[in-house]
Design an enzyme around this catalytic site. Structure first.
Site, short mmCIF file in Angstrom:
data_model
loop_
_atom_site.label_atom_id
_atom_site.label_comp_id
_atom_site.label_asym_id
_atom_site.label_seq_id
_atom_site.Cartn_x
_atom_site.Cartn_y
_atom_site.Cartn_z
N GLU A 1 0.85 -1.20 0.00
CA GLU A 1 0.00 0.00 0.00
C GLU A 1 0.88 1.24 0.00
O GLU A 1 1.80 1.36 0.81
CB GLU A 1 -0.89 0.00 1.24
CG GLU A 1 -1.65 1.29 1.48
CD GLU A 1 -2.22 1.38 2.87
OE1 GLU A 1 -2.33 2.51 3.40
OE2 GLU A 1 -2.56 0.33 3.46
N LYS B 1 -9.84 -2.52 8.51
CA LYS B 1 -8.53 -2.12 9.04
C LYS B 1 -8.71 -1.61 10.47
O LYS B 1 -9.25 -0.53 10.69
CB LYS B 1 -7.94 -1.04 8.14
CG LYS B 1 -6.81 -0.22 8.74
CD LYS B 1 -6.43 0.91 7.78
CE LYS B 1 -5.55 1.95 8.44
NZ LYS B 1 -5.18 3.03 7.50
#
Length: 211
Positions: A39, A127
Protein backbone atom coordinates in the site's frame (compact mmCIF):
# COMPACT_ATOMS: atom_id res chain seq x y z
CA UNK A 1 -10.22 -12.71 -5.70
CA UNK A 2 -8.04 -10.07 -4.11
CA UNK A 3 -9.86 -10.37 -0.79
CA UNK A 4 -9.13 -14.09 -0.55
CA UNK A 5 -5.49 -13.53 -1.50
CA UNK A 6 -5.08 -10.98 1.27
CA UNK A 7 -6.74 -13.25 3.80
CA UNK A 8 -4.43 -16.08 2.77
CA UNK A 9 -1.28 -13.94 2.79
CA UNK A 10 -2.13 -12.07 5.96
CA UNK A 11 0.75 -9.64 5.54
CA UNK A 12 0.89 -6.30 3.77
CA UNK A 13 3.35 -3.42 3.68
CA UNK A 14 2.55 0.28 3.95
CA UNK A 15 4.98 2.73 2.35
CA UNK A 16 4.70 6.39 3.23
CA UNK A 17 6.56 9.29 1.67
CA UNK A 18 9.28 7.43 -0.24
CA UNK A 19 10.39 8.49 -3.70
CA UNK A 20 10.42 6.05 -6.58
CA UNK A 21 13.94 4.84 -5.81
CA UNK A 22 13.10 4.18 -2.18
CA UNK A 23 9.90 2.37 -3.09
CA UNK A 24 11.76 0.20 -5.61
CA UNK A 25 14.34 -0.77 -3.00
CA UNK A 26 11.67 -1.78 -0.51
CA UNK A 27 9.39 -3.54 -3.01
CA UNK A 28 12.25 -5.61 -4.44
CA UNK A 29 13.10 -6.75 -0.92
CA UNK A 30 9.45 -7.43 -0.08
CA UNK A 31 9.03 -9.67 -3.09
CA UNK A 32 12.18 -11.55 -2.06
CA UNK A 33 10.58 -12.07 1.34
CA UNK A 34 7.31 -13.26 -0.19
CA UNK A 35 5.13 -10.19 0.43
CA UNK A 36 2.83 -9.27 -2.46
CA UNK A 37 0.50 -6.66 -0.95
CA UNK A 38 1.92 -3.14 -0.89
CA UNK A 39 0.00 0.00 0.00
CA UNK A 40 1.31 3.44 -0.98
CA UNK A 41 -0.18 6.37 0.89
CA UNK A 42 -1.33 9.20 -1.35
CA UNK A 43 -1.07 12.02 1.15
CA UNK A 44 1.50 13.74 -1.05
CA UNK A 45 -0.25 12.96 -4.29
CA UNK A 46 1.68 9.80 -5.12
CA UNK A 47 -0.80 8.75 -7.79
CA UNK A 48 1.88 8.49 -10.47
CA UNK A 49 3.75 6.09 -8.22
CA UNK A 50 0.78 3.74 -8.20
CA UNK A 51 0.79 3.48 -11.98
CA UNK A 52 4.53 2.95 -12.08
CA UNK A 53 4.27 0.13 -9.54
CA UNK A 54 1.57 -1.64 -11.55
CA UNK A 55 3.54 -1.34 -14.78
CA UNK A 56 6.86 -2.36 -13.24
CA UNK A 57 5.87 -5.19 -10.93
CA UNK A 58 2.72 -6.72 -12.42
CA UNK A 59 1.62 -9.44 -12.03
CA UNK A 60 3.71 -10.14 -8.93
CA UNK A 61 2.51 -7.20 -6.81
CA UNK A 62 -0.90 -6.24 -5.44
CA UNK A 63 -0.85 -2.43 -5.40
CA UNK A 64 -3.05 -0.48 -3.01
CA UNK A 65 -3.66 3.20 -2.31
CA UNK A 66 -3.75 4.30 1.30
CA UNK A 67 -5.07 7.31 3.25
CA UNK A 68 -8.02 7.61 0.87
CA UNK A 69 -10.58 9.95 2.44
CA UNK A 70 -12.53 11.38 -0.53
CA UNK A 71 -14.28 10.03 -3.60
CA UNK A 72 -11.98 12.11 -5.79
CA UNK A 73 -8.92 10.47 -4.26
CA UNK A 74 -10.50 7.06 -4.71
CA UNK A 75 -11.22 7.73 -8.37
CA UNK A 76 -7.73 9.07 -9.06
CA UNK A 77 -6.11 6.13 -7.28
CA UNK A 78 -8.17 3.59 -9.20
CA UNK A 79 -7.48 5.34 -12.51
CA UNK A 80 -3.77 5.32 -11.67
CA UNK A 81 -3.80 1.56 -11.17
CA UNK A 82 -4.64 0.87 -7.53
CA UNK A 83 -6.17 -2.57 -7.04
CA UNK A 84 -7.52 -1.83 -3.57
CA UNK A 85 -8.22 1.21 -1.41
CA UNK A 86 -7.48 1.75 2.27
CA UNK A 87 -8.74 4.57 4.49
CA UNK A 88 -7.78 5.77 7.98
CA UNK A 89 -11.49 5.96 8.86
CA UNK A 90 -14.93 4.79 7.75
CA UNK A 91 -16.12 6.75 4.69
CA UNK A 92 -19.37 5.43 3.17
CA UNK A 93 -18.99 7.42 -0.08
CA UNK A 94 -15.53 5.97 -0.64
CA UNK A 95 -16.91 2.51 0.08
CA UNK A 96 -19.61 3.07 -2.54
CA UNK A 97 -17.05 4.28 -5.10
CA UNK A 98 -14.95 1.16 -4.51
CA UNK A 99 -18.06 -0.98 -4.88
CA UNK A 100 -18.92 0.69 -8.20
CA UNK A 101 -15.40 -0.01 -9.42
CA UNK A 102 -15.48 -3.58 -8.09
CA UNK A 103 -12.38 -2.79 -6.01
CA UNK A 104 -11.48 -4.09 -2.56
CA UNK A 105 -11.94 -1.48 0.18
CA UNK A 106 -10.51 -1.61 3.70
CA UNK A 107 -12.05 1.09 5.87
CA UNK A 108 -10.26 2.15 9.01
CA UNK A 109 -12.22 1.39 12.17
CA UNK A 110 -11.61 1.93 15.86
CA UNK A 111 -14.96 2.05 17.63
CA UNK A 112 -17.75 -0.52 17.87
CA UNK A 113 -20.00 1.91 15.98
CA UNK A 114 -17.59 2.15 13.04
CA UNK A 115 -17.20 -1.62 12.91
CA UNK A 116 -20.96 -2.08 12.97
CA UNK A 117 -21.63 0.51 10.26
CA UNK A 118 -19.04 -1.04 7.96
CA UNK A 119 -20.48 -4.50 8.56
CA UNK A 120 -23.99 -3.25 7.81
CA UNK A 121 -22.70 -1.97 4.47
CA UNK A 122 -21.40 -5.45 3.63
CA UNK A 123 -17.72 -4.94 4.49
CA UNK A 124 -16.37 -7.51 6.93
CA UNK A 125 -12.66 -7.10 6.08
CA UNK A 126 -11.66 -3.96 7.96
CA UNK A 127 -8.53 -2.12 9.04
CA UNK A 128 -8.32 -1.94 12.84
CA UNK A 129 -6.41 1.28 13.50
CA UNK A 130 -4.26 2.00 15.42
CA UNK A 131 -4.10 -1.66 16.35
CA UNK A 132 -0.69 -1.59 18.00
CA UNK A 133 -1.94 0.95 20.52
CA UNK A 134 -5.39 -0.56 20.99
CA UNK A 135 -3.93 -3.98 21.73
CA UNK A 136 -5.20 -7.57 21.55
CA UNK A 137 -7.64 -7.23 24.44
CA UNK A 138 -9.47 -4.50 22.55
CA UNK A 139 -9.77 -6.67 19.45
CA UNK A 140 -11.13 -9.58 21.52
CA UNK A 141 -13.75 -7.24 22.96
CA UNK A 142 -14.82 -6.12 19.46
CA UNK A 143 -15.11 -9.71 18.27
CA UNK A 144 -17.59 -10.46 21.05
CA UNK A 145 -20.54 -8.61 19.47
CA UNK A 146 -19.00 -8.76 15.99
CA UNK A 147 -17.69 -12.30 15.40
CA UNK A 148 -17.98 -11.78 11.64
CA UNK A 149 -15.35 -9.00 11.72
CA UNK A 150 -12.19 -9.79 9.76
CA UNK A 151 -9.68 -7.33 11.19
CA UNK A 152 -6.32 -6.45 9.69
CA UNK A 153 -4.14 -4.98 12.43
CA UNK A 154 -2.66 -1.69 11.22
CA UNK A 155 -0.73 1.06 12.97
CA UNK A 156 2.22 0.86 15.37
CA UNK A 157 2.63 -2.83 14.63
CA UNK A 158 6.09 -3.84 15.80
CA UNK A 159 7.32 -7.42 15.55
CA UNK A 160 6.51 -8.19 19.18
CA UNK A 161 2.88 -7.17 18.65
CA UNK A 162 2.18 -9.47 15.71
CA UNK A 163 1.60 -12.77 17.49
CA UNK A 164 -0.62 -11.37 20.26
CA UNK A 165 -2.85 -9.60 17.74
CA UNK A 166 -3.19 -12.69 15.55
CA UNK A 167 -3.94 -14.90 18.54
CA UNK A 168 -6.60 -12.35 19.54
CA UNK A 169 -8.29 -12.85 16.18
CA UNK A 170 -6.62 -10.57 13.62
CA UNK A 171 -6.68 -12.09 10.12
CA UNK A 172 -3.71 -10.06 8.96
CA UNK A 173 -1.06 -7.54 9.91
CA UNK A 174 0.34 -4.46 8.19
CA UNK A 175 3.99 -3.50 8.46
CA UNK A 176 4.67 0.22 8.18
CA UNK A 177 6.83 2.98 9.52
CA UNK A 178 8.15 0.96 12.46
CA UNK A 179 9.78 -1.40 9.94
CA UNK A 180 10.52 0.70 6.85
CA UNK A 181 10.71 4.22 8.25
CA UNK A 182 9.00 7.13 6.55
CA UNK A 183 10.46 8.94 3.54
CA UNK A 184 14.21 9.43 3.31
CA UNK A 185 16.48 6.47 2.69
CA UNK A 186 14.92 3.06 3.41
CA UNK A 187 16.72 0.33 5.37
CA UNK A 188 19.02 -1.97 3.45
CA UNK A 189 17.34 -4.65 1.33
CA UNK A 190 18.92 -7.45 3.37
CA UNK A 191 17.60 -5.92 6.58
CA UNK A 192 14.11 -5.61 5.12
CA UNK A 193 14.14 -9.23 3.96
CA UNK A 194 15.32 -10.43 7.36
CA UNK A 195 12.71 -8.46 9.32
CA UNK A 196 9.82 -9.28 6.99
CA UNK A 197 10.65 -12.98 6.95
CA UNK A 198 10.66 -12.90 10.74
CA UNK A 199 7.28 -11.17 10.68
CA UNK A 200 5.92 -13.90 8.42
CA UNK A 201 7.27 -16.58 10.77
CA UNK A 202 5.56 -14.92 13.73
CA UNK A 203 2.31 -14.58 11.81
CA UNK A 204 2.33 -18.20 10.64
CA UNK A 205 3.15 -19.57 14.08
CA UNK A 206 0.40 -17.50 15.69
CA UNK A 207 -2.13 -18.69 13.12
CA UNK A 208 -1.30 -22.30 13.93
CA UNK A 209 -1.68 -21.56 17.64
CA UNK A 210 -5.02 -19.83 17.03
CA UNK A 211 -6.32 -22.84 15.06
Amino acid sequence: MLREELLADGLLAILRGFDRGGVATIVDALLRAGVRFVEVTVERGAFDLLGWLRETYAPHLRVGAGTIVTVEEAQRALQAGAQYLVSPGWFPDVAEEARRADALYLPGVTTPTEVGLALRSGIDLQKLFPAGLLGPAYLRALLGPYPQLRAVAVGNMTLDRIAPMVRAGAVGVALGGSIFGRAGAPPSPDHIVKVVRRARELLSAARVTEE
